[in-house]
Scaffold this motif. Structure first.
Motif, PDB file in Angstrom:
ATOM      1  N   VAL A 111     -34.801 -20.843 -13.104  1.00 36.08           N
ATOM      2  CA  VAL A 111     -34.503 -19.636 -13.250  1.00 36.08           C
ATOM      3  C   VAL A 111     -33.365 -18.840 -13.378  1.00 36.08           C
ATOM      4  O   VAL A 111     -33.607 -18.175 -11.795  1.00 36.08           O
ATOM      5  CB  VAL A 111     -35.986 -19.059 -13.973  1.00 36.08           C
ATOM      6  N   THR A 112     -32.263 -18.307 -13.949  1.00 35.51           N
ATOM      7  CA  THR A 112     -31.588 -17.309 -14.382  1.00 35.51           C
ATOM      8  C   THR A 112     -30.646 -17.060 -15.133  1.00 35.51           C
ATOM      9  O   THR A 112     -30.213 -17.870 -16.327  1.00 35.51           O
ATOM     10  CB  THR A 112     -30.273 -18.423 -13.410  1.00 35.51           C
ATOM     11  N   VAL A 113     -30.530 -16.215 -15.039  1.00 39.32           N
ATOM     12  CA  VAL A 113     -29.561 -15.276 -16.206  1.00 39.32           C
ATOM     13  C   VAL A 113     -27.762 -14.705 -15.789  1.00 39.32           C
ATOM     14  O   VAL A 113     -27.851 -14.161 -14.567  1.00 39.32           O
ATOM     15  CB  VAL A 113     -30.463 -14.340 -16.753  1.00 39.32           C
ATOM     16  N   ARG A 118     -27.776 -10.158 -18.323  1.00 43.31           N
ATOM     17  CA  ARG A 118     -29.159  -9.821 -17.981  1.00 43.31           C
ATOM     18  C   ARG A 118     -29.277  -8.470 -18.765  1.00 43.31           C
ATOM     19  O   ARG A 118     -28.815  -8.164 -19.149  1.00 43.31           O
ATOM     20  CB  ARG A 118     -29.028  -9.886 -16.432  1.00 43.31           C
ATOM     21  N   ARG A 119     -30.670  -8.464 -18.835  1.00 47.30           N
ATOM     22  CA  ARG A 119     -31.474  -7.993 -19.469  1.00 47.30           C
ATOM     23  C   ARG A 119     -31.664  -6.729 -20.983  1.00 47.30           C
ATOM     24  O   ARG A 119     -30.924  -6.180 -21.476  1.00 47.30           O
ATOM     25  CB  ARG A 119     -30.868  -5.713 -18.681  1.00 47.30           C
ATOM     26  N   ARG A 120     -30.566  -8.496 -21.837  1.00 53.95           N
ATOM     27  CA  ARG A 120     -30.943  -9.148 -23.374  1.00 53.95           C
ATOM     28  C   ARG A 120     -32.014  -9.388 -23.588  1.00 53.95           C
ATOM     29  O   ARG A 120     -32.068 -10.540 -24.525  1.00 53.95           O
ATOM     30  CB  ARG A 120     -29.517  -9.151 -23.285  1.00 53.95           C
ATOM     31  N   GLY A 121     -33.107  -9.955 -22.516  1.00 52.76           N
ATOM     32  CA  GLY A 121     -34.118 -10.499 -23.154  1.00 52.76           C
ATOM     33  C   GLY A 121     -33.726 -12.048 -22.900  1.00 52.76           C
ATOM     34  O   GLY A 121     -34.947 -12.877 -24.008  1.00 52.76           O
ATOM     35  N   ILE A 122     -32.893 -12.952 -22.442  1.00 54.50           N
ATOM     36  CA  ILE A 122     -32.529 -14.332 -22.020  1.00 54.50           C
ATOM     37  C   ILE A 122     -33.654 -14.736 -21.398  1.00 54.50           C
ATOM     38  O   ILE A 122     -34.615 -15.597 -21.736  1.00 54.50           O
ATOM     39  CB  ILE A 122     -31.838 -14.394 -21.745  1.00 54.50           C
ATOM     40  N   LEU A 123     -34.751 -13.869 -20.232  1.00 58.83           N
ATOM     41  CA  LEU A 123     -35.255 -14.419 -19.257  1.00 58.83           C
ATOM     42  C   LEU A 123     -37.060 -14.742 -20.500  1.00 58.83           C
ATOM     43  O   LEU A 123     -37.364 -15.298 -20.366  1.00 58.83           O
ATOM     44  CB  LEU A 123     -35.456 -13.692 -18.545  1.00 58.83           C
ATOM     45  N   ARG A 124     -36.664 -13.568 -21.216  1.00 59.97           N
ATOM     46  CA  ARG A 124     -37.505 -13.491 -21.992  1.00 59.97           C
ATOM     47  C   ARG A 124     -38.055 -14.787 -22.835  1.00 59.97           C
ATOM     48  O   ARG A 124     -39.120 -15.498 -23.110  1.00 59.97           O
ATOM     49  CB  ARG A 124     -38.131 -11.925 -22.741  1.00 59.97           C
ATOM     50  N   SER A 147     -38.466 -16.205  -6.627  1.00 55.72           N
ATOM     51  CA  SER A 147     -37.634 -15.069  -6.010  1.00 55.72           C
ATOM     52  C   SER A 147     -38.110 -13.329  -5.680  1.00 55.72           C
ATOM     53  O   SER A 147     -37.255 -13.293  -4.417  1.00 55.72           O
ATOM     54  CB  SER A 147     -35.733 -15.354  -6.523  1.00 55.72           C
ATOM     55  N   GLU A 148     -38.552 -12.966  -6.447  1.00 54.02           N
ATOM     56  CA  GLU A 148     -38.556 -11.591  -6.073  1.00 54.02           C
ATOM     57  C   GLU A 148     -40.316 -11.413  -6.655  1.00 54.02           C
ATOM     58  O   GLU A 148     -40.478 -12.227  -7.724  1.00 54.02           O
ATOM     59  CB  GLU A 148     -37.586 -10.617  -6.962  1.00 54.02           C
ATOM     60  N   THR A 150     -41.240  -8.811  -8.722  1.00 55.10           N
ATOM     61  CA  THR A 150     -41.756  -8.436  -9.629  1.00 55.10           C
ATOM     62  C   THR A 150     -41.176  -8.944 -10.852  1.00 55.10           C
ATOM     63  O   THR A 150     -41.361  -7.694 -12.584  1.00 55.10           O
ATOM     64  CB  THR A 150     -41.384  -7.021  -9.684  1.00 55.10           C
ATOM     65  N   TYR A 152     -42.423 -12.164 -13.142  1.00 50.08           N
ATOM     66  CA  TYR A 152     -43.304 -12.678 -13.399  1.00 50.08           C
ATOM     67  C   TYR A 152     -44.708 -12.349 -13.884  1.00 50.08           C
ATOM     68  O   TYR A 152     -45.162 -13.021 -14.535  1.00 50.08           O
ATOM     69  CB  TYR A 152     -43.458 -13.882 -12.412  1.00 50.08           C
ATOM     70  N   ARG A 154     -45.813  -9.990 -15.390  1.00 51.68           N
ATOM     71  CA  ARG A 154     -45.815  -9.576 -17.345  1.00 51.68           C
ATOM     72  C   ARG A 154     -45.771 -10.719 -17.833  1.00 51.68           C
ATOM     73  O   ARG A 154     -45.728 -10.796 -19.612  1.00 51.68           O
ATOM     74  CB  ARG A 154     -43.971  -8.718 -17.430  1.00 51.68           C
TER      75      ARG A 154
HETATM   76  C1  LIG Z   1     -34.683 -12.016 -13.528  1.00 56.10           C
HETATM   77  C2  LIG Z   1     -33.507 -12.548 -14.188  1.00 56.10           C
HETATM   78  C3  LIG Z   1     -34.093 -14.309 -14.805  1.00 56.10           C
HETATM   79  C4  LIG Z   1     -34.336 -12.101 -15.774  1.00 56.10           C
HETATM   80  O1  LIG Z   1     -33.468 -12.118 -16.625  1.00 56.10           O
HETATM   81  P1  LIG Z   1     -32.834 -10.820 -17.528  1.00 56.10           P
HETATM   82  O2  LIG Z   1     -32.782 -11.710 -19.187  1.00 56.10           O
HETATM   83  O3  LIG Z   1     -31.922  -9.999 -16.935  1.00 56.10           O
HETATM   84  O4  LIG Z   1     -34.957 -10.716 -18.175  1.00 56.10           O
HETATM   85  P2  LIG Z   1     -35.021 -10.280 -19.850  1.00 56.10           P
HETATM   86  O5  LIG Z   1     -33.886  -9.255 -19.887  1.00 56.10           O
HETATM   87  O6  LIG Z   1     -35.332 -10.980 -20.768  1.00 56.10           O
HETATM   88  O7  LIG Z   1     -35.846  -9.273 -18.788  1.00 56.10           O
HETATM   89  C5  LIG Z   1     -37.130  -8.860 -19.179  1.00 56.10           C
HETATM   90  C6  LIG Z   1     -38.373  -8.336 -19.165  1.00 56.10           C
HETATM   91  O8  LIG Z   1     -38.546  -8.622 -16.958  1.00 56.10           O
HETATM   92  C7  LIG Z   1     -37.747  -7.550 -16.368  1.00 56.10           C
HETATM   93  N1  LIG Z   1     -37.386  -7.731 -15.631  1.00 56.10           N
HETATM   94  C8  LIG Z   1     -36.080  -9.028 -15.278  1.00 56.10           C
HETATM   95  N2  LIG Z   1     -36.028  -8.857 -14.303  1.00 56.10           N
HETATM   96  C9  LIG Z   1     -36.292  -8.453 -12.959  1.00 56.10           C
HETATM   97  C10 LIG Z   1     -36.243  -8.200 -12.026  1.00 56.10           C
HETATM   98  N3  LIG Z   1     -35.711  -8.095 -11.308  1.00 56.10           N
HETATM   99  N4  LIG Z   1     -37.401  -7.020 -11.392  1.00 56.10           N
HETATM  100  C11 LIG Z   1     -38.120  -6.600 -12.609  1.00 56.10           C
HETATM  101  N5  LIG Z   1     -38.130  -7.167 -13.295  1.00 56.10           N
HETATM  102  C12 LIG Z   1     -37.498  -7.851 -14.370  1.00 56.10           C
HETATM  103  C13 LIG Z   1     -36.692  -7.222 -17.438  1.00 56.10           C
HETATM  104  O9  LIG Z   1     -37.270  -5.332 -17.288  1.00 56.10           O
HETATM  105  C14 LIG Z   1     -38.138  -7.488 -18.480  1.00 56.10           C
HETATM  106  O10 LIG Z   1     -39.205  -6.347 -18.653  1.00 56.10           O
HETATM  107  P3  LIG Z   1     -39.833  -6.032 -20.450  1.00 56.10           P
HETATM  108  O11 LIG Z   1     -39.553  -7.498 -21.082  1.00 56.10           O
HETATM  109  O12 LIG Z   1     -41.166  -5.502 -20.354  1.00 56.10           O
HETATM  110  O13 LIG Z   1     -39.023  -4.564 -20.858  1.00 56.10           O
HETATM  111  C15 LIG Z   1     -31.945 -12.616 -13.832  1.00 56.10           C
HETATM  112  O14 LIG Z   1     -32.252 -10.762 -13.049  1.00 56.10           O
HETATM  113  C16 LIG Z   1     -31.546 -13.462 -12.869  1.00 56.10           C
HETATM  114  O15 LIG Z   1     -30.799 -14.514 -13.213  1.00 56.10           O
HETATM  115  N6  LIG Z   1     -31.943 -12.991 -11.381  1.00 56.10           N
HETATM  116  C17 LIG Z   1     -31.346 -13.924 -10.373  1.00 56.10           C
HETATM  117  C18 LIG Z   1     -32.287 -15.158 -10.170  1.00 56.10           C
HETATM  118  C19 LIG Z   1     -33.491 -14.951 -10.118  1.00 56.10           C
HETATM  119  O16 LIG Z   1     -33.406 -14.615  -9.411  1.00 56.10           O
HETATM  120  N7  LIG Z   1     -34.227 -15.821 -10.503  1.00 56.10           N
HETATM  121  C20 LIG Z   1     -35.707 -16.122 -10.474  1.00 56.10           C
HETATM  122  C21 LIG Z   1     -35.955 -17.024 -10.343  1.00 56.10           C
HETATM  123  S1  LIG Z   1     -37.678 -17.402  -9.266  1.00 56.10           S
END
Ligand SMILES: CC(C)(COP(=O)(O)OP(=O)(O)OC[C@H]1O[C@@H](n2cnc3c(N)ncnc32)[C@H](O)[C@@H]1OP(=O)(O)O)[C@@H](O)C(=O)NCCC(=O)NCCS
Length: 435
Positions: A111-113, A118-124, A147-148, A150, A152, A154
């Motif tokens: 899972v990466t963005v 980031r924070r445009r809803g790609i993960l969601r 990796s962190e 906080t 998952y 949600r």
């Molecule tokens: C973590 C990561 C995947 C988040 O992607 P993103 O597209 O920015 O997330 P979204 O915009 O879809 O956010 C979805 C929700 O998660 C929350 N969120 C995203 N990243 C977060 C983080 N690192 N810590 C806490 N909350 C996070 C957002 O605030 C949002 O919350 P909401 O829907 O309740 O408002 C991205 O920051 C990333 O690639 N990080 C590096 C790689 C990594 O850590 N991957 C995880 C591997 S397990």
């Protein structure tokens, strides 16, 4: 259920595809670009062309389903022209209940963005797409390692098992309080890799609650062929254990020796045991290797029997502890039916789920250790979020503890105690698989 909004679909295109290789075994164009994006997300490199080909072959072997989220109008020259801005994969991974039974989980990984998106809803968007597909594919639950801590919850994931990085100092560890049994011998890595090691793991998996089947790409690393970065490993050694009078290998360890500050450390690469005796004996062997100060093991379970076995329990130090596997229930009846129970009884569970997949009230009836589950509209004995149901499943996190943390509401305190007894696993859960 949460929907992907128009802004998202104007800007991004979410594509699901199967990774592939060309006639020479190299990743195809789409797979290669996806691998580059993942490597950037985790601050890694795809390495040599041979390494990229090897990685792609592992993903193909594990029947992974990739997601890529692509920027619709990439700026000229940017990697967005070919790389996805978001990556995600899932594949089938059985989780053991420790009594020979297991449940298939939708294992999520990579899972990466990209930082610029980031924070445009790609993960969601990727998570909603994947979990919806997981339900279609019949998975009772999803799983991941994070990796962190906080990110998952949600999405309904709860941390079901923890792990410890520990150091055991040699000078105070031996002799153990009780004698060990069996014989340990040093073996060539190639011999271990030729079937013996995987057989031991299969038996470990069957008897160990919380064990998950390994990725194809894990084996060459634990058998000392490659490092985690895909380079040739040169410094790994192996030993196996056999019970007295038996030819059958029932445990193995691979390790390397490293300088760690002032200490010379034996660093365990992999320690797999099909019996408790093998686990203890292999530890005794590691602690008896001369010319080093400490044995370091990153996969210690909570309540590790080694602590009790040591001549001086204070030889064991926890360097770090954190969440390991997270579970997300998609189908409550299928999940609760799949696991064994230690004690019979009935409990009505009210499960809340902001994403909708598992929400409802369910009565769990356990008779002769087997659970049946019925949707009901009765008053609940316990109410909890789906993430906390996931946390409880392996019996490593106690409902009594969740109640004390304010996360599980019980009609009366005795219910949480009863649920704890029902979920009690036969052995301490132990996860030694990363994905
Ligand atoms: C973590 C990561 C995947 C988040 O992607 P993103 O597209 O920015 O997330 P979204 O915009 O879809 O956010 C979805 C929700 O998660 C929350 N969120 C995203 N990243 C977060 C983080 N690192 N810590 C806490 N909350 C996070 C957002 O605030 C949002 O919350 P909401 O829907 O309740 O408002 C991205 O920051 C990333 O690639 N990080 C590096 C790689 C990594 O850590 N991957 C995880 C591997 S397990």
């Amino acid at each position: 259920m949460a929907q992907i909004n128009d802004d998202f679909t104007d800007r991004f295109d979410l594509r699901e595809f199967t990774p592939g290789t060309d006639a020479d075994g190299a990743p195809d164009e789409r797979t290669a670009a996806w691998l580059e994006a993942v490597a950037m997300g985790f601050h890694e490199s795809t390495g040599s062309p041979e390494n990229a080909a090897r990685m792609a072959s592992y993903f193909v072997a594990d029947h992974e389903t990739f997601l890529g989220v692509y920027v619709r109008q990439p700026l000229p020259g940017s990697v967005d022209e070919t790389w996805p801005a978001g990556t995600f994969t899932w594949f089938r991974k059985p989780l053991s209940w420790g009594d020979g039974s297991s449940v298939d989980t939708q294992a999520i990984s990579a899972v990466t963005v990209r930082p610029t998106e980031r924070r445009r809803g790609i993960l969601r968007a990727m998570m909603m797409h994947a979990l919806t597909r997981g339900v279609e594919e019949g998975y009772a639950m999803a799983s991941l390692t994070a990796s962190e801590g906080t990110i998952y919850r949600r999405f309904g994931f709860g941390s079901a098992i923890r792990e410890r990085a520990v150091s055991v100092r040699r000078n105070r560890a031996l002799p153990f309080l009780a004698p060990t049994t069996g014989t340990v011998t040093v073996v060539p890595l190639a011999w271990l890799a030729d079937g013996v090691g995987k057989d031991v793991f299969a038996r470990f998996h069957e008897r160990t609650p919380g064990s998950m089947v390994r990725n194809t790409g894990t084996w060459p690393v634990v058998f000392g062929e490659f490092t985690g970065n895909g380079e040739k490993a040169k410094d790994v050694r192996a030993a196996v254990h056999r019970a007295d009078g038996s030819d059958v290998v029932d445990g193995y360890v691979t390790w390397r020796v490293k300088q760690d500050g002032k200490d010379t450390a034996v660093e365990v690469v992999d320690l797999v045991y099909a019996t408790d005796a093998a686990y203890l004996s292999l530890w005794e062997f590691l602690l008896s290797i001369d010319l080093n100060d400490v044995v370091k093991y990153n996969r210690s379970r909570l309540d590790d029997p080694i602590v009790t076995a040591l001549g001086d329990n204070r030889a064991y130090d926890v360097d770090h502890e954190e969440d390991h596997v997270w579970l997300r229930v998609l189908d409550v009846p299928a999940t609760l039916r799949s696991r064994p129970y230690a004690v019979d009884g009935s409990i009505v569970l009210e499960v809340s789920d902001s994403l909708g997949f598992a929400a409802g009230t369910y009565r769990l009836d356990v008779a002769s250790g087997v659970g049946t589950v019925t949707r009901v509209s009765d008053a609940p004995d316990v109410s909890l979020d789906v993430a906390d149901l996931g946390a409880l499943l392996l019996g490593s996190v106690s409902p009594v503890t969740l109640a004390a943390a304010g996360l599980l509401r019980a009609a009366e305190p005795a219910v949480a105690v009863r649920l704890r007894a029902m979920l009690l696993p036969a052995r301490t859960p132990h996860g030694i698989t990363y994905f």
